[in-house]
Design a protein around this motif. Structure first.
Motif, PDB file in Angstrom:
ATOM      1  N   ALA A   1     -23.075  22.373  59.977  1.00 54.24           N
ATOM      2  CA  ALA A   1     -23.726  21.099  59.660  1.00 54.24           C
ATOM      3  C   ALA A   1     -24.437  21.173  58.310  1.00 54.24           C
ATOM      4  CB  ALA A   1     -24.712  20.726  60.762  1.00 54.24           C
TER       5      ALA A   1
ATOM      6  N   ASP B   1     -25.580  26.022  64.510  1.00 54.74           N
ATOM      7  CA  ASP B   1     -26.864  26.550  64.991  1.00 54.74           C
ATOM      8  C   ASP B   1     -28.041  25.997  64.194  1.00 54.74           C
ATOM      9  OD1 ASP B   1     -26.185  28.132  62.805  1.00 54.74           O
ATOM     10  OD2 ASP B   1     -27.079  29.952  63.631  1.00 54.74           O
ATOM     11  N   ILE B   2     -27.789  25.503  62.980  1.00 53.66           N
ATOM     12  CA  ILE B   2     -28.868  24.898  62.188  1.00 53.66           C
ATOM     13  C   ILE B   2     -28.437  23.495  61.741  1.00 53.66           C
ATOM     14  CG2 ILE B   2     -30.460  25.210  60.237  1.00 53.66           C
ATOM     15  CD1 ILE B   2     -30.466  27.729  61.841  1.00 53.66           C
TER      16      ILE B   2
ATOM     17  N   THR C   1     -27.746  27.245  53.693  1.00 54.10           N
ATOM     18  CA  THR C   1     -27.895  27.182  52.228  1.00 54.10           C
ATOM     19  C   THR C   1     -28.234  25.781  51.727  1.00 54.10           C
ATOM     20  OG1 THR C   1     -26.241  28.937  52.084  1.00 54.10           O
ATOM     21  CG2 THR C   1     -26.733  27.756  50.057  1.00 54.10           C
ATOM     22  N   SER C   2     -27.674  24.769  52.388  1.00 59.26           N
ATOM     23  CA  SER C   2     -27.726  23.420  51.811  1.00 59.26           C
ATOM     24  C   SER C   2     -29.151  22.920  51.544  1.00 59.26           C
ATOM     25  CB  SER C   2     -26.977  22.441  52.712  1.00 59.26           C
ATOM     26  OG  SER C   2     -25.610  22.770  52.748  1.00 59.26           O
TER      27      SER C   2
ATOM     28  N   HIS D   1     -27.672  19.153  41.492  1.00 60.68           N
ATOM     29  CA  HIS D   1     -27.131  18.156  40.561  1.00 60.68           C
ATOM     30  C   HIS D   1     -25.604  18.220  40.559  1.00 60.68           C
ATOM     31  CE1 HIS D   1     -27.647  21.303  37.051  1.00 60.68           C
ATOM     32  NE2 HIS D   1     -26.768  21.694  37.942  1.00 60.68           N
TER      33      HIS D   1
ATOM     34  N   VAL E   1     -21.814  29.980  67.368  1.00 57.21           N
ATOM     35  CA  VAL E   1     -20.427  30.282  67.720  1.00 57.21           C
ATOM     36  C   VAL E   1     -20.162  31.751  67.378  1.00 57.21           C
ATOM     37  CG1 VAL E   1     -18.031  29.590  67.387  1.00 57.21           C
ATOM     38  CG2 VAL E   1     -19.854  27.906  67.094  1.00 57.21           C
TER      39      VAL E   1
ATOM     40  N   GLY F   1     -19.671  28.408  47.122  1.00 57.77           N
ATOM     41  CA  GLY F   1     -20.519  29.027  46.095  1.00 57.77           C
ATOM     42  C   GLY F   1     -21.648  28.123  45.631  1.00 57.77           C
TER      43      GLY F   1
ATOM     44  N   GLY G   1     -21.261  23.407  46.239  1.00 61.33           N
ATOM     45  CA  GLY G   1     -20.941  22.757  47.519  1.00 61.33           C
ATOM     46  C   GLY G   1     -21.237  21.271  47.545  1.00 61.33           C
ATOM     47  N   TYR G   2     -22.307  20.842  46.864  1.00 60.27           N
ATOM     48  CA  TYR G   2     -22.601  19.403  46.819  1.00 60.27           C
ATOM     49  C   TYR G   2     -21.585  18.705  45.943  1.00 60.27           C
ATOM     50  CZ  TYR G   2     -26.957  19.720  49.364  1.00 60.27           C
ATOM     51  OH  TYR G   2     -27.881  19.901  50.362  1.00 60.27           O
ATOM     52  N   GLN G   3     -21.385  19.264  44.746  1.00 61.28           N
ATOM     53  CA  GLN G   3     -20.571  18.526  43.776  1.00 61.28           C
ATOM     54  C   GLN G   3     -19.083  18.547  44.098  1.00 61.28           C
ATOM     55  OE1 GLN G   3     -22.450  20.442  40.571  1.00 61.28           O
ATOM     56  NE2 GLN G   3     -20.845  21.908  40.166  1.00 61.28           N
TER      57      GLN G   3
HETATM   58  C1  LIG Z   1     -30.719  27.738  44.580  1.00 60.66           C
HETATM   59  C2  LIG Z   1     -29.433  26.987  44.798  1.00 60.66           C
HETATM   60  C3  LIG Z   1     -29.108  25.918  43.985  1.00 60.66           C
HETATM   61  C4  LIG Z   1     -27.911  25.223  44.174  1.00 60.66           C
HETATM   62  N1  LIG Z   1     -27.636  24.146  43.369  1.00 60.66           N
HETATM   63  C5  LIG Z   1     -26.501  23.449  43.562  1.00 60.66           C
HETATM   64  C6  LIG Z   1     -26.212  22.313  42.764  1.00 60.66           C
HETATM   65  O1  LIG Z   1     -26.997  21.934  41.877  1.00 60.66           O
HETATM   66  N2  LIG Z   1     -25.040  21.630  42.992  1.00 60.66           N
HETATM   67  C7  LIG Z   1     -24.178  22.019  43.964  1.00 60.66           C
HETATM   68  O2  LIG Z   1     -23.145  21.376  44.123  1.00 60.66           O
HETATM   69  N3  LIG Z   1     -24.438  23.090  44.754  1.00 60.66           N
HETATM   70  C8  LIG Z   1     -25.573  23.821  44.562  1.00 60.66           C
HETATM   71  N4  LIG Z   1     -25.819  24.909  45.337  1.00 60.66           N
HETATM   72  C9  LIG Z   1     -24.775  25.378  46.273  1.00 60.66           C
HETATM   73  C10 LIG Z   1     -24.795  24.629  47.583  1.00 60.66           C
HETATM   74  O3  LIG Z   1     -26.089  24.624  48.110  1.00 60.66           O
HETATM   75  C11 LIG Z   1     -23.827  25.289  48.567  1.00 60.66           C
HETATM   76  O4  LIG Z   1     -22.539  25.381  47.999  1.00 60.66           O
HETATM   77  C12 LIG Z   1     -23.711  24.472  49.841  1.00 60.66           C
HETATM   78  O5  LIG Z   1     -24.999  24.203  50.376  1.00 60.66           O
HETATM   79  C13 LIG Z   1     -22.873  25.176  50.889  1.00 60.66           C
HETATM   80  O6  LIG Z   1     -22.836  24.349  52.023  1.00 60.66           O
HETATM   81  P1  LIG Z   1     -22.144  24.773  53.363  1.00 60.66           P
HETATM   82  O7  LIG Z   1     -22.137  23.566  54.230  1.00 60.66           O
HETATM   83  O8  LIG Z   1     -20.851  25.455  53.073  1.00 60.66           O
HETATM   84  O9  LIG Z   1     -23.085  25.922  53.977  1.00 60.66           O
HETATM   85  P2  LIG Z   1     -24.520  25.822  54.704  1.00 60.66           P
HETATM   86  O10 LIG Z   1     -25.368  24.779  54.115  1.00 60.66           O
HETATM   87  O11 LIG Z   1     -25.066  27.200  54.756  1.00 60.66           O
HETATM   88  O12 LIG Z   1     -24.166  25.356  56.177  1.00 60.66           O
HETATM   89  C14 LIG Z   1     -23.504  26.231  57.073  1.00 60.66           C
HETATM   90  C15 LIG Z   1     -23.550  25.619  58.458  1.00 60.66           C
HETATM   91  O13 LIG Z   1     -22.774  26.448  59.320  1.00 60.66           O
HETATM   92  C16 LIG Z   1     -23.544  26.803  60.454  1.00 60.66           C
HETATM   93  N5  LIG Z   1     -23.058  28.092  60.932  1.00 60.66           N
HETATM   94  C17 LIG Z   1     -22.720  29.196  60.232  1.00 60.66           C
HETATM   95  N6  LIG Z   1     -22.276  30.169  61.043  1.00 60.66           N
HETATM   96  C18 LIG Z   1     -22.322  29.646  62.307  1.00 60.66           C
HETATM   97  C19 LIG Z   1     -21.981  30.149  63.592  1.00 60.66           C
HETATM   98  N7  LIG Z   1     -21.463  31.359  63.761  1.00 60.66           N
HETATM   99  N8  LIG Z   1     -22.187  29.355  64.680  1.00 60.66           N
HETATM  100  C20 LIG Z   1     -22.695  28.092  64.528  1.00 60.66           C
HETATM  101  N9  LIG Z   1     -23.010  27.564  63.328  1.00 60.66           N
HETATM  102  C21 LIG Z   1     -22.828  28.332  62.233  1.00 60.66           C
HETATM  103  C22 LIG Z   1     -24.979  26.831  59.934  1.00 60.66           C
HETATM  104  O14 LIG Z   1     -25.897  26.717  61.001  1.00 60.66           O
HETATM  105  C23 LIG Z   1     -24.954  25.579  59.061  1.00 60.66           C
HETATM  106  O15 LIG Z   1     -25.106  24.441  59.861  1.00 60.66           O
HETATM  107  C24 LIG Z   1     -27.018  25.615  45.194  1.00 60.66           C
HETATM  108  C25 LIG Z   1     -27.358  26.670  46.044  1.00 60.66           C
HETATM  109  C26 LIG Z   1     -28.551  27.361  45.849  1.00 60.66           C
HETATM  110  C27 LIG Z   1     -28.905  28.485  46.784  1.00 60.66           C
END
Ligand SMILES: Cc1cc2nc3c(=O)[nH]c(=O)nc-3n(C[C@H](O)[C@H](O)[C@H](O)COP(=O)(O)OP(=O)(O)OC[C@H]3O[C@@H](n4cnc5c(N)ncnc54)[C@H](O)[C@@H]3O)c2cc1C
Length: 367
Positions: free
Chosen positions: A17, A40-41, A52-53, A59, A168, A342, A345-347
């Protein structure tokens, strides 16, 4: 939190999520599937290193360069976010449209990589400050990450999506219906970010963290974005949010799993940010001489939070693939992968969600 009701629609379970899981789940829901997110979160939980999100700036400044697949995803996402951020729209408050300047201390072979952005310009020599060799300016959006994530979740729920909290251990648990007791899912979509490294049945060791650390300031007078890419590989960035808060960063430490903000890094980030943007200081009165540059003490009163997050990087880039999984219980379902975003993720969220949806449709046609 609820379980799935009986219906004729195909049921898709999305694992995760974060911004990637929520955007993918919304796309799949809008296509006409029943969708349950298992994670889980969730966005409304306290910030944690496992999600991470929450920690992103964020931006839209594409890093795709010559990677055409990434460029396409980023451009689709920008157009979607531009539309979402339009004045009067329901998501307007999640975004800020603003002028952005990118300074590069190194030469850039592809200085026109962002030429599709509104108001794009290559900086003239007299505008190249902060030791930069080249630079560009354009208009973009920033995203107020916590506000946006909660907006995506509420939009998903309002359109009939379901959520189930759970950790999971193995992807087969989802396929066997452990999180949707009334019905086994027809397909599973994996958007588990950094968690994919240890998710049973996937355990992708190409996934690794690039740790970022940031400082959140209260500085509603900052209405522009600015980044400096330095020769030592560091980024210094200023990302204002609609709320009046400003994220400043940053660092990129590969394979560093440390889950807390390091004080000496916070001090270094503030020092670099103030040199790039002295306007951050409430007492700044102009001028570019060293004595006019404010110090860390000048912004102590406006610090809201220090934090860090683990960018879910992946060797080879985002994994967008589908395959059929057969569990020990004899249940079979297509699994679509969408993880490894990496620092982008937003963009790239809406673009990668579109590709995941296409793969899901194809896989279910064949199933
Ligand atoms: C300091 C910083 C600045 C950033 N700036 C930018 C930016 O300016 N622009 C941009 O585009 N991106 C930016 N990013 C990157 C961006 O934040 C990430 O690419 C993005 O948040 C990844 O999202 P995600 O959904 O893949 O992972 P996450 O946000 O980590 O979500 C993972 C989800 O999976 C769930 N999960 C994982 N394993 C399990 C499991 N085994 N069982 C159940 N649930 C599980 C977690 O609970 C969570 O809900 C930045 C990141 C950081 C750290």
């Amino acid at each position: 939190m609820s379980t799935v009701a009986t219906t004729d629609k195909k049921l898709v379970v999305v694992l995760g999520a974060g911004v990637v899981g929520l955007s993918s789940a919304l796309k799949i829901l809008d296509e006409g599937y029943d969708v349950t997110i298992v994670a889980d979160i969730f966005p409304s939980d306290p910030k944690t290193i496992k999600y991470t999100s929450h920690w992103a700036g964020a931006h839209h400044v594409s890093l795709a360069g010559d990677d055409q697949r990434q460029d396409k995803m980023d451009q689709e996402t920008f157009l979607t976010m531009w539309e979402m951020s339009k004045p009067g729209g329901e998501a307007e408050k999640c975004f800020m449209r603003l002028p952005q300047v990118e300074y590069y201390q190194e030469e850039r072979a592809n200085i026109l990589a962002l030429k599709h952005m509104p108001d794009f310009r290559v900086l003239k020599a007299d505008k190249l400050t902060h030791g930069s060799k080249c630079g560009v300016s354009f208009t973009t959006v920033t995203i107020d990450s916590p506000v946006y994530l909660n907006y995506l979740l509420s939009r998903f729920l309002a359109r009939g999506g379901r959520v189930q909290r759970g950790f999971v251990q193995h992807v087969s648990q989802a396929i066997d219906g452990a999180f949707t007791p009334l019905r086994k899912p027809d397909a599973v979509v994996v958007c588990t970010g950094i968690g994919t490294r240890s998710l049973g049945g996937v355990e992708d060791k190409d996934v690794f963290p690039i740790r970022g650390q940031t400082v959140l300031l209260r500085a509603p007078w900052i209405t522009f974005g600015r980044t400096l890419s330095s020769l030592d590989g560091l980024w210094t960035y200023i990302i204002p949010r609609r709320s009046g808060d400003v994220i400043v960063g940053g660092i990129k430490e590969e394979n560093d799993w440390y889950p807390h903000a390091r004080p000496e890094v916070t001090a270094d980030i503030l020092d670099r940010a103030l040199r790039l943007c002295p306007e951050l200081s409430p007492s700044y009165s102009g001028g570019s001489s060293p004595s006019a540059t404010p110090g860390v003490d000048d912004v102590k009163s406006i610090i809201i939070e220090e934090g860090c997050g683990l960018r879910p990087a992946r060797k080879g880039g985002i994994r967008l693939e589908a395959e059929v999984h057969l569990t020990e219980m004899g249940n079979k379902a297509p699994v679509v992968y969408n993880y490894g975003h990496g620092g982008y993720g937003y963009q790239s969220s809406w673009g990668s969600a579109s590709l995941a949806l296409s793969m899901l449709n194809e896989s279910l046609k064949k199933a």
